[in-house]
Design a protein around this motif. Structure first.
Motif, PDB file in Angstrom:
ATOM      1  N   ILE A   1    -154.150  61.678 -57.374  1.00 38.03           N
ATOM      2  CA  ILE A   1    -155.478  61.631 -58.973  1.00 38.03           C
ATOM      3  C   ILE A   1    -154.201  61.802 -59.558  1.00 38.03           C
ATOM      4  O   ILE A   1    -154.788  61.050 -60.695  1.00 38.03           O
ATOM      5  N   LEU A   2    -153.398  62.896 -59.340  1.00 38.57           N
ATOM      6  CA  LEU A   2    -151.994  63.307 -61.397  1.00 38.57           C
ATOM      7  C   LEU A   2    -151.509  61.394 -61.183  1.00 38.57           C
ATOM      8  O   LEU A   2    -151.379  61.353 -62.736  1.00 38.57           O
ATOM      9  N   VAL A   3    -150.987  61.325 -59.755  1.00 41.22           N
ATOM     10  CA  VAL A   3    -149.977  60.654 -60.116  1.00 41.22           C
ATOM     11  C   VAL A   3    -150.512  59.336 -60.699  1.00 41.22           C
ATOM     12  O   VAL A   3    -150.023  58.265 -60.937  1.00 41.22           O
ATOM     13  N   GLU A   4    -151.948  58.826 -60.274  1.00 42.24           N
ATOM     14  CA  GLU A   4    -152.325  57.807 -61.060  1.00 42.24           C
ATOM     15  C   GLU A   4    -152.874  57.650 -62.538  1.00 42.24           C
ATOM     16  O   GLU A   4    -152.334  56.617 -63.144  1.00 42.24           O
ATOM     17  N   ALA A   5    -152.811  58.948 -62.636  1.00 46.49           N
ATOM     18  CA  ALA A   5    -152.745  59.074 -64.418  1.00 46.49           C
ATOM     19  C   ALA A   5    -150.966  58.639 -64.897  1.00 46.49           C
ATOM     20  O   ALA A   5    -151.149  57.985 -65.505  1.00 46.49           O
TER      21      ALA A   5
END
Length: 228
Positions: free
Chosen positions: A118-122
């Motif tokens: 989820i953070l990598v997508e950001a």
């Protein structure tokens, strides 16, 4: 195609491509204050490059709250870091230029990170999704860094031999993972100093690193390790 050049370039994210360790620093200190404590510099340093699970274990022990429930802390931390990532991340010196040059040269790429999906997508809003053929996140492997699984997974997904890949890292945890995987390792320290280690090529920054330099690293490594 140059058969001597790397079969792929495998990039770590936090501290290697972007200055996101400073974002984690902000969020972790805020979480510690919310928990009624203060995070020590030693504990923070021990978290660099590690998985969420290992970092949260260090966090609880450092605050003297070993029985503190993990789920709420992870949810809070993920939400805070996500919002900070969305505000934009700062590239590490030379990283954007190297990534562009590697893609222009037609070399396969992977993002191999301990950070969750989820953070990598950001973060990919800054990094550019088109820059990576494969993305391996910390919550998508059984054994995160320092285990070699993340890097071996990336090579397998790309369909290339790990021994012919160059992995680029910044932390002791990440370097240990890349080295154990069998990749050629280029290490550029960010938050933590890195000791001289056999098989690890150390540089102060990625400024001046290009596909030709990475190819030379691979050739040098082959000369140092002749085939049996």
């Amino acid at each position: 195609m140059n058969s001597q050049r790397p079969a792929a370039v495998l990039f770590d994210m936090d501290g290697t491509l972007v200055d996101s360790e400073k974002v984690w620093e902000i969020a972790l200190h805020e979480l510690a204050a919310w928990a009624g404590g203060t995070l020590s510099p030693e504990a923070r340093a021990a978290m660099v490059g590690g998985s969420m699970k290992s970092s949260m274990r260090i966090f609880r022990e450092d605050l003297g709250q070993p029985d503190r429930p993990e789920e709420a802390d992870v949810k809070w931390l993920t939400s805070r870091v996500f919002n900070l990532f969305r505000e934009g991340l700062v590239w590490r010196p030379g990283a954007a230029e190297l990534l562009r040059a590697v893609k222009k040269a037609g070399m396969p790429t992977a993002l191999v990170t301990s950070t969750g999906r989820i953070l990598v997508e950001a973060a990919l809003d800054t990094l550019g999704r088109e820059n990576f053929d494969v993305v391996v996140c910390g919550d998508e492997v059984t054994m995160p860094k320092p285990d070699p699984e993340p890097y071996r997974t990336a090579a397998a997904l790309l369909g290339v031999p790990i021994e012919q890949c160059v992995a680029i890292e910044d932390s002791p945890t990440g370097v240990a993972s890349a080295l154990a995987s069998g990749a050629v390792v280029l290490a550029v320290p960010a938050e933590l100093e890195l000791p001289a280690t056999d098989g690890v090529h150390l540089r102060r920054s990625l400024v001046g690193v290009d596909p030709a330099y990475l190819t030379q690293l691979l050739i040098t490594q082959r000369l140092l390790q002749p085939e049996h």
